[in-house]
Design a protein around this motif. Structure first.
Motif, PDB file in Angstrom:
ATOM      1  N   GLN A 124      -5.590  10.453   5.041  1.00  0.00           N
ATOM      2  CA  GLN A 124      -5.286  11.187   3.817  1.00  0.00           C
ATOM      3  C   GLN A 124      -5.891  10.533   2.583  1.00  0.00           C
ATOM      4  O   GLN A 124      -6.199  11.218   1.602  1.00  0.00           O
ATOM      5  CB  GLN A 124      -3.775  11.365   3.691  1.00  0.00           C
ATOM      6  CG  GLN A 124      -3.234  12.296   4.779  1.00  0.00           C
ATOM      7  CD  GLN A 124      -1.742  12.483   4.737  1.00  0.00           C
ATOM      8  OE1 GLN A 124      -1.024  11.689   4.144  1.00  0.00           O
ATOM      9  NE2 GLN A 124      -1.251  13.544   5.370  1.00  0.00           N
ATOM     10  N   SER A 125      -6.101   9.220   2.639  1.00  0.00           N
ATOM     11  CA  SER A 125      -6.753   8.546   1.513  1.00  0.00           C
ATOM     12  C   SER A 125      -8.195   8.991   1.358  1.00  0.00           C
ATOM     13  O   SER A 125      -8.785   8.856   0.274  1.00  0.00           O
ATOM     14  CB  SER A 125      -6.688   7.025   1.696  1.00  0.00           C
ATOM     15  OG  SER A 125      -7.601   6.591   2.704  1.00  0.00           O
ATOM     16  N   ARG A 130       5.014  14.026   5.799  1.00  0.00           N
ATOM     17  CA  ARG A 130       4.335  12.761   6.096  1.00  0.00           C
ATOM     18  C   ARG A 130       5.142  11.977   7.127  1.00  0.00           C
ATOM     19  O   ARG A 130       6.365  11.901   7.067  1.00  0.00           O
ATOM     20  CB  ARG A 130       4.200  11.905   4.832  1.00  0.00           C
ATOM     21  CG  ARG A 130       3.204  12.404   3.820  1.00  0.00           C
ATOM     22  CD  ARG A 130       3.227  11.541   2.571  1.00  0.00           C
ATOM     23  NE  ARG A 130       2.928  10.143   2.865  1.00  0.00           N
ATOM     24  CZ  ARG A 130       3.800   9.139   2.736  1.00  0.00           C
ATOM     25  NH1 ARG A 130       5.039   9.361   2.349  1.00  0.00           N
ATOM     26  NH2 ARG A 130       3.436   7.914   2.987  1.00  0.00           N
ATOM     27  N   TYR A 155       5.240  13.562  -0.348  1.00  0.00           N
ATOM     28  CA  TYR A 155       4.059  12.920  -0.941  1.00  0.00           C
ATOM     29  C   TYR A 155       4.313  12.345  -2.335  1.00  0.00           C
ATOM     30  O   TYR A 155       3.438  11.671  -2.894  1.00  0.00           O
ATOM     31  CB  TYR A 155       2.906  13.927  -1.011  1.00  0.00           C
ATOM     32  CG  TYR A 155       2.319  14.237   0.344  1.00  0.00           C
ATOM     33  CD1 TYR A 155       1.345  13.419   0.898  1.00  0.00           C
ATOM     34  CD2 TYR A 155       2.756  15.327   1.084  1.00  0.00           C
ATOM     35  CE1 TYR A 155       0.813  13.685   2.150  1.00  0.00           C
ATOM     36  CE2 TYR A 155       2.237  15.600   2.333  1.00  0.00           C
ATOM     37  CZ  TYR A 155       1.266  14.775   2.860  1.00  0.00           C
ATOM     38  OH  TYR A 155       0.752  15.035   4.105  1.00  0.00           O
ATOM     39  N   THR A 158       3.114   8.745  -3.706  1.00  0.00           N
ATOM     40  CA  THR A 158       2.063   8.188  -2.856  1.00  0.00           C
ATOM     41  C   THR A 158       0.725   8.225  -3.593  1.00  0.00           C
ATOM     42  O   THR A 158       0.568   8.950  -4.579  1.00  0.00           O
ATOM     43  CB  THR A 158       1.934   8.991  -1.547  1.00  0.00           C
ATOM     44  OG1 THR A 158       1.379  10.284  -1.846  1.00  0.00           O
ATOM     45  CG2 THR A 158       3.288   9.155  -0.872  1.00  0.00           C
ATOM     46  N   GLN A 196      -2.522   7.946   9.696  1.00  0.00           N
ATOM     47  CA  GLN A 196      -2.382   9.135   8.869  1.00  0.00           C
ATOM     48  C   GLN A 196      -2.624   8.810   7.395  1.00  0.00           C
ATOM     49  O   GLN A 196      -3.316   9.560   6.683  1.00  0.00           O
ATOM     50  CB  GLN A 196      -0.996   9.752   9.035  1.00  0.00           C
ATOM     51  CG  GLN A 196      -0.835  11.056   8.250  1.00  0.00           C
ATOM     52  CD  GLN A 196       0.553  11.640   8.345  1.00  0.00           C
ATOM     53  OE1 GLN A 196       1.525  11.042   7.896  1.00  0.00           O
ATOM     54  NE2 GLN A 196       0.654  12.832   8.938  1.00  0.00           N
ATOM     55  N   ASN A 197      -2.078   7.694   6.926  1.00  0.00           N
ATOM     56  CA  ASN A 197      -2.268   7.313   5.535  1.00  0.00           C
ATOM     57  C   ASN A 197      -3.749   7.072   5.219  1.00  0.00           C
ATOM     58  O   ASN A 197      -4.229   7.437   4.134  1.00  0.00           O
ATOM     59  CB  ASN A 197      -1.456   6.058   5.206  1.00  0.00           C
ATOM     60  CG  ASN A 197       0.043   6.331   5.162  1.00  0.00           C
ATOM     61  OD1 ASN A 197       0.464   7.483   5.118  1.00  0.00           O
ATOM     62  ND2 ASN A 197       0.847   5.279   5.205  1.00  0.00           N
ATOM     63  N   TRP A 198      -4.470   6.476   6.150  1.00  0.00           N
ATOM     64  CA  TRP A 198      -5.904   6.221   5.934  1.00  0.00           C
ATOM     65  C   TRP A 198      -6.681   7.548   5.919  1.00  0.00           C
ATOM     66  O   TRP A 198      -7.530   7.764   5.045  1.00  0.00           O
ATOM     67  CB  TRP A 198      -6.448   5.293   7.013  1.00  0.00           C
ATOM     68  CG  TRP A 198      -7.936   5.087   6.965  1.00  0.00           C
ATOM     69  CD1 TRP A 198      -8.840   5.360   7.927  1.00  0.00           C
ATOM     70  CD2 TRP A 198      -8.691   4.565   5.855  1.00  0.00           C
ATOM     71  NE1 TRP A 198     -10.113   5.056   7.514  1.00  0.00           N
ATOM     72  CE2 TRP A 198     -10.049   4.559   6.243  1.00  0.00           C
ATOM     73  CE3 TRP A 198      -8.358   4.114   4.585  1.00  0.00           C
ATOM     74  CZ2 TRP A 198     -11.066   4.120   5.408  1.00  0.00           C
ATOM     75  CZ3 TRP A 198      -9.379   3.666   3.745  1.00  0.00           C
ATOM     76  CH2 TRP A 198     -10.709   3.677   4.165  1.00  0.00           C
ATOM     77  N   GLU A 243       5.459   8.849   7.437  1.00  0.00           N
ATOM     78  CA  GLU A 243       6.183   7.728   6.837  1.00  0.00           C
ATOM     79  C   GLU A 243       7.523   8.177   6.256  1.00  0.00           C
ATOM     80  O   GLU A 243       8.482   7.403   6.203  1.00  0.00           O
ATOM     81  CB  GLU A 243       5.326   7.085   5.746  1.00  0.00           C
ATOM     82  CG  GLU A 243       5.795   5.710   5.329  1.00  0.00           C
ATOM     83  CD  GLU A 243       4.759   4.957   4.514  1.00  0.00           C
ATOM     84  OE1 GLU A 243       5.001   3.770   4.234  1.00  0.00           O
ATOM     85  OE2 GLU A 243       3.704   5.546   4.157  1.00  0.00           O
TER      86      GLU A 243
END
Length: 383
Positions: free
Chosen positions: A161-162, A126, A178, A181, A157-159, A128
């Motif tokens: 993967q959500s 990730r 991960y 998270t 990227q976080n959005w 982050e």
């Protein structure tokens, strides 16, 4: 778009950027070709497909084959929207959208609104988690970060993967990124691999005056620990030479100009004939700070080379088999001692090379390609 068998869910794969025959594109097509060969219903959609098409794998590209070698920028404006429209229109009930990192957020959002399962490929750790590691490495060198990871890219990227149903993590290091998270329970352990050669030419015994060749394959950059390797190589093992096979990051070239110019180091930049370099080498090196699951490690092991690598560089094969010799790239003296140990013992090199070759047989694409989808289907009870 060609029809697929209907007795299993279809894996509809999208890689927006041109699917080249190196790097991410080669990894993607290898996974799909191996999976298709086992009877899995899968296909690939991409802006352009470069190189030979794997036997039996349906490939849907927007840019005609005769134009695919031209600069992608000439076609991007119309190619990407056309590709996404075709891909979204082709998805039917029960299909799975298998998305690679170049796919834009808008496609994820449209798929999520339609309720289509989204499975993403986490090629690396990730962002982050990777950013602070790389920031610290550049800071230790007194350099501005050149890794390209920004807060905006992390948020995007976080959005993405959500919105995913599942995410393939190709190595233990990627998996750990991960932990804690919101998507931790969606992670499916996977691995990369290589097409393992059925046989190898026998390596001749070293003559007393022959150099021991250490090879580094990949971008010669901070992320892959090249700065730690070159620092260790300021005092190279007696009778050893270092071969760098990959483009050199400007900051590395400037900081280690003296090492790179020494008689014990040679570099050739990027090459497609990696196998030739591996067959001429005696030991492979990959002291990466951050990786997904490096193909270079699998290729070196498959060619019978002992591999010295960090935990990130050792990847899944290192974690599961112990066939990769681990080193701490931050402990320069221990790094040098390990280099000297392998430079000084042909028996050790042959022993560890044979172990790596044996381990690599379990990571041929024919095995690890379809295995990820078996795990995916088992996790969700899909058929």
């Amino acid at each position: 778009m060609r029809e697929l068998p209907i007795h299993v869910r279809a894996i509809r794969t999208l890689i927006t950027m041109p699917c080249e025959d190196v790097g991410v594109g080669r990894t993607c097509r290898s996974i799909l070709a191996a999976s298709r060969a086992t009877g899995l219903a899968c296909d690939l959609s991409t802006s352009a497909f470069l190189g030979a098409r794997p036997t039996g794998l349906p490939v849907n590209s927007v840019i005609p084959r005769g134009l695919s070698r031209l600069p992608f920028g000439l076609f991007r404006r119309f190619a990407e929207p056309a590709l996404h429209r075709r891909f979204l229109a082709a998805l039917g009930d029960g299909d799975i959208a298998y998305l690679w990192p170049s796919v834009p957020v808008s496609v994820y959002e449209r798929l999520a609104r339609r309720g289509i399962p989204i499975v993403a490929e986490s090629v690396n750790t990730r962002m982050e988690a990777a950013k602070p590691v790389l920031d610290a490495a550049y800071a230790a060198l007194g350099l501005a970060p050149a890794h390209g990871i920004t807060d905006d890219r992390i948020a995007e990227q976080n959005w993405r993967q959500s919105l995913c149903t599942a995410i393939f993590a190709p190595s233990p290091v990627a998996e750990r990124s991960y932990v804690g998270t919101p998507v931790a329970d969606r992670i499916i352990p996977a691995s990369y691999g290589t097409w393992v050669p059925g046989s190898l030419p026998r390596r001749p015994l070293k003559t007393p005056d022959a150099s021991v060749v250490f090879v580094f394959v990949g971008a010669v950059c901070v992320r892959k620990g090249a700065h730690r390797l070159l620092e260790a190589w300021r005092r190279p093992p007696k009778g050893a030479v270092l071969r760098l096979v990959g483009d050199i990051e400007p900051a590395i070239r400037a900081r280690f100009a003296d090492v790179l110019a020494s008689d014990s180091v040679s570099s050739i930049g990027f090459t497609r004939d990696v196998a030739a370099e591996l067959l001429r080498a005696d030991v492979a090196l990959l002291p990466s700070l951050e990786e997904g699951d490096p193909i270079a490690t699998y290729e070196a092991a498959a060619h019978g080379l002992p591999v010295l690598a960090s935990e990130a560089g050792a990847g899944r094969i290192g974690a599961e088999t112990g066939a990769i010799t681990l080193l701490d790239p931050d402990d320069i003296e221990a790094f040098r001692a390990r280099l000297a140990e392998f430079a000084g013992s042909e028996e050790l090199r042959r022993d560890r090379g044979a172990a790596a070759r044996q381990a690599a047989l379990g990571y041929d694409w024919s095995r690890v390609g379809p295995l990820r989808f078996t795990r995916l289907f088992e996790k969700f009870g899909w058929t």
